[in-house]
Design an enzyme around this catalytic site. Structure first.
Site, PDB file in Angstrom:
ATOM      1  N   ASP A   1       0.865  -1.173   0.000  1.00  0.00           N
ATOM      2  CA  ASP A   1       0.000   0.000   0.000  1.00  0.00           C
ATOM      3  C   ASP A   1       0.908   1.232   0.000  1.00  0.00           C
ATOM      4  O   ASP A   1       2.106   1.129   0.302  1.00  0.00           O
ATOM      5  CB  ASP A   1      -0.884  -0.045   1.256  1.00  0.00           C
ATOM      6  CG  ASP A   1      -1.617   1.240   1.520  1.00  0.00           C
ATOM      7  OD1 ASP A   1      -2.300   1.734   0.604  1.00  0.00           O
ATOM      8  OD2 ASP A   1      -1.498   1.766   2.640  1.00  0.00           O
TER       9      ASP A   1
ATOM     10  N   ASP B   1      -0.210   5.143   0.929  1.00  0.00           N
ATOM     11  CA  ASP B   1      -0.510   6.047   2.054  1.00  0.00           C
ATOM     12  C   ASP B   1      -0.457   5.307   3.384  1.00  0.00           C
ATOM     13  O   ASP B   1      -1.166   4.311   3.577  1.00  0.00           O
ATOM     14  CB  ASP B   1      -1.904   6.647   1.893  1.00  0.00           C
ATOM     15  CG  ASP B   1      -1.892   7.980   1.152  1.00  0.00           C
ATOM     16  OD1 ASP B   1      -0.834   8.365   0.640  1.00  0.00           O
ATOM     17  OD2 ASP B   1      -2.947   8.638   1.096  1.00  0.00           O
TER      18      ASP B   1
END
Length: 251
Positions: free
Chosen positions: A12, A14
């Site tokens: 991922d 953020d």
């Protein structure tokens, strides 16, 4: 690349490789490309679109060094810098449903009283609609202020509940996106969507690193998928440290 294990590490963006909507640190960037990539295959999977991922990675010259870049949960798919495939939420749900969701969301958000409201409350992407109660044009200080307010008052969680109730008859899912928004996408278009793109690669292991792993978070489905070995992280620094331990890199 000779010598790499037949293992894929998916990250991922953020909260995992960067602070929300910030640029990756030079230390972590160099670590991923110079220490992790020689050992395993690496990829990104984010709800953001390609330009935002490029911005957060510090440019296309960095992004293109990842073996895979799965934008918008993998519905837009790049490999070694080349666009491989993309789908459209508009084609999937149609204009009538799309406008119903947008109209309801604008009405709902218009009733919210927040510490600040700015512009760009709805962002239409290829694979999803991104709803932002504070407005995506907010400053970093306003973003942080809203995030703190949201943690206390559950603004986005209540928004998700309202959307789920209103559109329960549609094939749409609603999830917390990043730090300040809500993602709307067709069922099955969560981050597990990206796994179909690597199914034929026959990796021995697929590891996923993410922070929004709780129910309602946009990492939840892939984190709990039986095809992945998952690692919950709380920050980019935590990701860095976990990678050192997993790969036994003592630097």
């Amino acid at each position: 690349m000779i010598g790499r294990k037949n293992i894929l590490f998916l990250f991922d963006v953020d909260g995992t490789l960067t602070k929300p909507r910030q640029v990756i640190s030079n230390d972590l960037k160099e670590f991923l490309l110079n220490k992790v990539k020689p050992r395993v295959f690496i990829g990104l999977v984010s709800g953001s679109d390609y330009p935002k991922i490029v911005e957060q990675m510090g440019g296309e010259h960095v992004t293109n060094q990842f073996d895979y870049v799965f934008c918008e949960n993998g519905v837009v798919h790049y490999s070694n810098g080349e666009l491989k495939s993309s789908e459209s939420i508009l084609n999937f749900i149609g204009e009538k449903t799309l406008q119903s969701v947008i109209n309801f969301s604008l009405g709902y958000m218009s009733q919210l009283e927040l510490p600040a409201k700015r512009g760009n409350f709805i962002e239409f992407r290829s694979s999803m609609i991104n709803m932002c109660p504070v407005g995506r044009s907010c400053s970093q200080a306003e973003r942080d202020e809203f995030s703190k307010f949201d943690m206390e008052h559950k603004i986005r969680a209540k928004f998700v509940e309202a959307l789920q109730a209103k559109f329960s008859e549609t094939k749409l899912k609603f999830a917390l996106g990043g730090q300040i928004s809500v993602d709307v996408f067709p069922e099955g278009w969560d981050k597990t969507y990206c796994l179909q793109h690597v199914a034929n690669e026959n990796f021995d292991e697929i590891h996923f690193f993410g922070d929004k792993t709780m129910p309602g978070g946009n990492d939840y489905e892939i984190y709990n998928d039986e095809r992945t070995i998952s690692h919950k992280v709380i920050s980019a620094e935590d990701t860095h440290n976990q990678l050192r331990q997993i790969l036994n890199i003592n630097i």
